[in-house]
Scaffold this motif. Structure first.
Motif, PDB file in Angstrom:
ATOM      1  N   UNK A 119       5.897  11.806   1.686  1.00  0.00           N
ATOM      2  CA  UNK A 119       5.262  11.011   0.618  1.00  0.00           C
ATOM      3  C   UNK A 119       3.970  10.432   1.198  1.00  0.00           C
ATOM      4  N   UNK A 120       2.842  10.753   0.577  1.00  0.00           N
ATOM      5  CA  UNK A 120       1.591  10.121   0.989  1.00  0.00           C
ATOM      6  C   UNK A 120       1.583   8.694   0.439  1.00  0.00           C
ATOM      7  N   UNK A 121       1.415   7.732   1.318  1.00  0.00           N
ATOM      8  CA  UNK A 121       1.507   6.332   0.913  1.00  0.00           C
ATOM      9  C   UNK A 121       0.129   5.679   0.922  1.00  0.00           C
ATOM     10  N   UNK A 122      -0.281   5.217  -0.237  1.00  0.00           N
ATOM     11  CA  UNK A 122      -1.530   4.469  -0.373  1.00  0.00           C
ATOM     12  C   UNK A 122      -1.128   3.049  -0.779  1.00  0.00           C
ATOM     13  N   UNK A 123      -0.851   2.229   0.229  1.00  0.00           N
ATOM     14  CA  UNK A 123      -0.300   0.895  -0.010  1.00  0.00           C
ATOM     15  C   UNK A 123      -1.289  -0.177   0.436  1.00  0.00           C
ATOM     16  N   UNK A 124      -1.654  -1.022  -0.491  1.00  0.00           N
ATOM     17  CA  UNK A 124      -2.513  -2.160  -0.184  1.00  0.00           C
ATOM     18  C   UNK A 124      -1.766  -3.488  -0.309  1.00  0.00           C
ATOM     19  N   UNK A 125      -0.507  -3.413  -0.788  1.00  0.00           N
ATOM     20  CA  UNK A 125       0.211  -4.654  -1.088  1.00  0.00           C
ATOM     21  C   UNK A 125       1.658  -4.579  -0.599  1.00  0.00           C
ATOM     22  N   UNK A 126       2.118  -5.654   0.035  1.00  0.00           N
ATOM     23  CA  UNK A 126       3.529  -5.755   0.417  1.00  0.00           C
ATOM     24  C   UNK A 126       4.399  -6.042  -0.799  1.00  0.00           C
ATOM     25  N   UNK A 127       3.804  -6.700  -1.786  1.00  0.00           N
ATOM     26  CA  UNK A 127       4.494  -6.938  -3.060  1.00  0.00           C
ATOM     27  C   UNK A 127       3.550  -6.492  -4.164  1.00  0.00           C
ATOM     28  N   UNK A 128       3.889  -5.382  -4.803  1.00  0.00           N
ATOM     29  CA  UNK A 128       3.009  -4.788  -5.818  1.00  0.00           C
ATOM     30  C   UNK A 128       3.551  -5.019  -7.220  1.00  0.00           C
ATOM     31  N   UNK A 129       2.639  -5.172  -8.156  1.00  0.00           N
ATOM     32  CA  UNK A 129       3.044  -5.232  -9.562  1.00  0.00           C
ATOM     33  C   UNK A 129       3.502  -3.856 -10.032  1.00  0.00           C
ATOM     34  N   UNK A 130       2.862  -2.822  -9.476  1.00  0.00           N
ATOM     35  CA  UNK A 130       3.108  -1.470  -9.975  1.00  0.00           C
ATOM     36  C   UNK A 130       3.018  -0.452  -8.846  1.00  0.00           C
TER      37      UNK A 130
ATOM     38  N   UNK B 268      -6.866  -7.383 -12.006  1.00  0.00           N
ATOM     39  CA  UNK B 268      -5.916  -8.362 -11.478  1.00  0.00           C
ATOM     40  C   UNK B 268      -4.546  -7.831 -11.115  1.00  0.00           C
ATOM     41  N   UNK B 269      -4.295  -6.548 -11.278  1.00  0.00           N
ATOM     42  CA  UNK B 269      -2.986  -5.985 -10.947  1.00  0.00           C
ATOM     43  C   UNK B 269      -2.954  -5.509  -9.500  1.00  0.00           C
ATOM     44  N   UNK B 270      -1.832  -5.695  -8.852  1.00  0.00           N
ATOM     45  CA  UNK B 270      -1.619  -5.187  -7.498  1.00  0.00           C
ATOM     46  C   UNK B 270      -0.889  -3.846  -7.623  1.00  0.00           C
ATOM     47  N   UNK B 271      -1.567  -2.784  -7.182  1.00  0.00           N
ATOM     48  CA  UNK B 271      -1.038  -1.437  -7.424  1.00  0.00           C
ATOM     49  C   UNK B 271      -0.967  -0.642  -6.129  1.00  0.00           C
ATOM     50  N   UNK B 272       0.190  -0.005  -5.886  1.00  0.00           N
ATOM     51  CA  UNK B 272       0.356   0.959  -4.801  1.00  0.00           C
ATOM     52  C   UNK B 272       0.514   2.357  -5.383  1.00  0.00           C
ATOM     53  N   UNK B 273       0.279   3.348  -4.558  1.00  0.00           N
ATOM     54  CA  UNK B 273       0.319   4.748  -5.014  1.00  0.00           C
ATOM     55  C   UNK B 273       1.086   5.600  -4.011  1.00  0.00           C
ATOM     56  N   UNK B 274       2.037   6.380  -4.504  1.00  0.00           N
ATOM     57  CA  UNK B 274       2.760   7.326  -3.671  1.00  0.00           C
ATOM     58  C   UNK B 274       2.643   8.730  -4.242  1.00  0.00           C
ATOM     59  N   UNK B 275       2.287   9.702  -3.415  1.00  0.00           N
ATOM     60  CA  UNK B 275       2.153  11.088  -3.859  1.00  0.00           C
ATOM     61  C   UNK B 275       3.217  11.918  -3.135  1.00  0.00           C
TER      62      UNK B 275
ATOM     63  N   UNK C 131      10.906  -0.459  -3.258  1.00  0.00           N
ATOM     64  CA  UNK C 131      11.396  -1.827  -3.004  1.00  0.00           C
ATOM     65  C   UNK C 131      10.276  -2.864  -3.018  1.00  0.00           C
ATOM     66  N   UNK C 132       9.041  -2.412  -2.868  1.00  0.00           N
ATOM     67  CA  UNK C 132       7.912  -3.343  -2.842  1.00  0.00           C
ATOM     68  C   UNK C 132       7.283  -3.550  -4.218  1.00  0.00           C
ATOM     69  N   UNK C 133       7.783  -2.857  -5.242  1.00  0.00           N
ATOM     70  CA  UNK C 133       7.116  -2.886  -6.548  1.00  0.00           C
ATOM     71  C   UNK C 133       8.006  -3.467  -7.651  1.00  0.00           C
TER      72      UNK C 133
END
Length: 580
Positions: A469-480, A503-510, A527-529
């Motif tokens: 899984x490619x992880x593009x994570x900017x937040x330990x606790x994400x809204x989405x 204003x949304x905290x967003x992570x992306x997994x590919x 678990x972080x979203x």
């Protein structure tokens, strides 16, 4: 000056639309611009609307754009079909031959240029696409000399005169547009690129090059859209390395021939799309039970049946994972960029031989045929691993009447494999259940032992697979958390910063490994979203269902598109926004 723009050429299939886009983009690529191209074409040889949309940028870009700055039209249908994409102040350059007209209320500017007339005066109407390229060059503020090397590459085999005439057509098109427009256009002058040398290629070419680099020397295949370019590339290249391509009578023959070649020790692959994959299912099962390595590329397209053979879809996922009857270990890999397609093709052969299983590399039409700028490939990364393939000249002598234990029950589930004809390597191979020596056996104890052996092979793969899984994570606790597969990666990455600005905290997994599913790697992101949404080009949310089956998640939302077109960044942005 601007740092990026979107350009599209359209007309009837068969009148040079593809070559127009190819020449335009190749020249800009050689100047160091980043490009992303997507072709819309009909499922027929000639006729029907087709267009090629190309995004040009001074920085990396991996998605088609929402809007359009410049539209080059060879017929009125091109304007009628595509004008809605034009941004305010966009420009349409149409062949004056058909009397181009803008729809009522359009905010674009129209310039009629006699593509056909100019080309005919220069020698042949076939050069009208070169006139269009010249007009575009004028608008972008680029020197027509940058097209010289491209024109030579394409036409020099026809003689210097042909090269000269085509360059004349480009220059004349540029001169005409400059006089016609009189500077009455917006700012479409491209900022200077960095001049760096980069590749510009489609996913299919990257897969084929990866297969060649990974040691493949045989490809049996049957032509089918959008997989045929893999076959066409290797037809030209494999003979230079002692290999060959055979066009088979159907996909059944292609798959079984690939199995036979791999059994003989030759790395082999085949490639197809959904209808061909359906025909291969029984043979994939043969690969599984005989534990013969096999690599298949499935380039997804619109289904079912013939469906939409030239359009985007991601609806073969369940078929690839669950399509075979019975239960076998298999691997389904999903590259998310052209660059990944190259490296994944190499890794597919390594996995197929290390675990002695069928490996399916899944792409989609946008990834297979979409053209992207690719950084220079690093051949130092190439690693050839053949697993437990014993190629010693002589194996230990066997007792009389005893066969080599080709299917010996081992702790890791993988047995030694030998090349046919090796002394003391004699063993039986059959599609029915068999014992360690390959002899048919219906013993319940043997059946369980062989099934358990085969099924435990892949237990470690999810941990060993590079970036499942490619992880593009900017937040330990994400809204989405937004999850995608294959070509949606670039589009998602362009859409998410817009949500962040709101204003949304967003992570992306590919997801890059669909089977065995990377449960642990994805769970850490889930678990972080607070919310999870899956972006996919099908009607039933197949990837979302896989996540529900394999992960602990309260609720998974789906953003689905199955009209034959790839996602636009604005569509993902808008639908994600509606969740809040």
């Amino acid at each position: 000056m601007i740092n990026q723009l979107s350009w599209k050429v359209g007309g009837q299939q068969g009148e040079g639309i593809e070559s127009t886009g190819e020449i335009f983009s190749m020249a800009l690529n050689r100047q160091g611009y980043y490009l992303y191209g997507y072709r819309h074409f009909s499922s027929r040889i000639k006729g029907g609307h087709t267009n090629n949309k190309i995004r040009v940028s001074t920085s990396a870009t991996n998605s088609i754009s929402d809007d359009l700055d410049i539209l080059v039209a060879f017929d009125q249908e091109t304007i009628d079909v595509n004008h809605h994409e034009l941004s305010t102040g966009g420009v349409v350059i149409g062949d004056s031959k058909f009397g181009p007209k803008l729809p009522e209320g359009s905010h674009a500017k129209l310039f009629a240029v006699p593509f056909t007339e100019i080309a005919t005066e220069l020698g042949t109407s076939l050069m009208k696409n070169m006139v269009a390229v010249g007009a575009s060059a004028s608008l972008l503020g680029i020197n027509t000399d940058i097209f010289q090397s491209v024109v030579e590459q394409i036409f020099l085999k026809k003689g210097e005169a042909v090269v000269s005439k085509n360059m004349d057509a480009i220059r004349t098109g540029m001169e005409y547009f400059e006089k016609e427009s009189q500077g009455n256009v917006g700012d479409f002058k491209l900022a200077e690129a960095d001049g760096q040398s980069r590749l510009f290629m489609i996913g299919n070419d990257a897969l084929a090059l990866g297969a060649l680099t990974g040691g493949a020397r045989f490809m049996p295949a049957y032509p089918i859209t959008p997989a045929s370019e893999i076959m066409e590339y290797l037809i030209k290249k494999l003979p230079e390395y002692g290999g060959t391509v055979i066009q088979t009578e159907d996909e059944i023959a292609a798959c079984t021939m690939a199995i036979g070649a791999n059994y003989a020790g030759v790395r082999s692959l085949t490639a197809s799309a959904g209808p061909g994959l359906s025909l291969m299912m029984e043979a994939i099962g043969l690969s599984g039970i005989t534990e013969t390595p096999l690599v298949i590329v499935d380039t997804q397209r619109g289904g079912p049946s013939t469906g939409l053979p030239t359009k985007q879809e991601q609806s073969d996922i369940f078929a690839m994972i669950y399509g075979t009857h019975g239960e076998i270990p298999k691997v389904v890999m999903a590259p998310s960029s052209v660059e990944e397609a190259f490296y994944d093709a190499i890794e597919a052969f390594n996995i197929a031989e290390e675990y002695q299983v069928p490996v399916i590399i899944v792409t989609d039409l946008a990834l297979s045929l979409g053209k992207q700028t690719v950084n220079p490939l690093d051949f130092e990364k190439v690693d050839i691993r053949r697993g437990k393939l014993d190629t010693t000249e002589e194996l230990p002598e066997l007792d009389k009447g005893v066969y080599f234990k080709r299917y010996e029950v081992t702790e890791d589930g993988v047995s030694k494999r030998v090349i046919p004809g090796m002394k003391h390597g004699l063993h039986h191979v059959t599609g029915v259940e068999h014992n360690e020596q390959g002899k048919p056996s219906e013993s319940p104890e043997n059946r369980k032992a062989q099934m358990d052996k085969r099924m435990r092979k892949l237990a470690p793969l999810a941990d060993r697979f590079p970036n499942p899984v490619l992880k593009f994570e900017n937040h330990d606790e994400a809204d989405l958390l937004v999850i995608g597969v294959n070509s949606t990666r670039g589009t998602i990455q362009e859409a998410l910063p817009r949500l962040e600005k709101e204003g949304l905290k967003v992570n992306h997994g590919q997801i890059r490994l669909l089977h065995p599913f990377p449960t642990e790697a994805l769970q850490s992101m889930i678990d972080k979203a607070k919310k999870v949404v899956v972006v996919e080009n099908n009607a039933t949310g197949q990837v979302a269902q896989l996540i529900k089956m394999n992960n602990k998640v309260d609720k998974v939302e789906s953003i689905l598109k199955y009209d034959g077109n790839p996602f636009l960044p604005s569509e993902i942005h808008n639908e994600c926004k509606e969740l809040f």
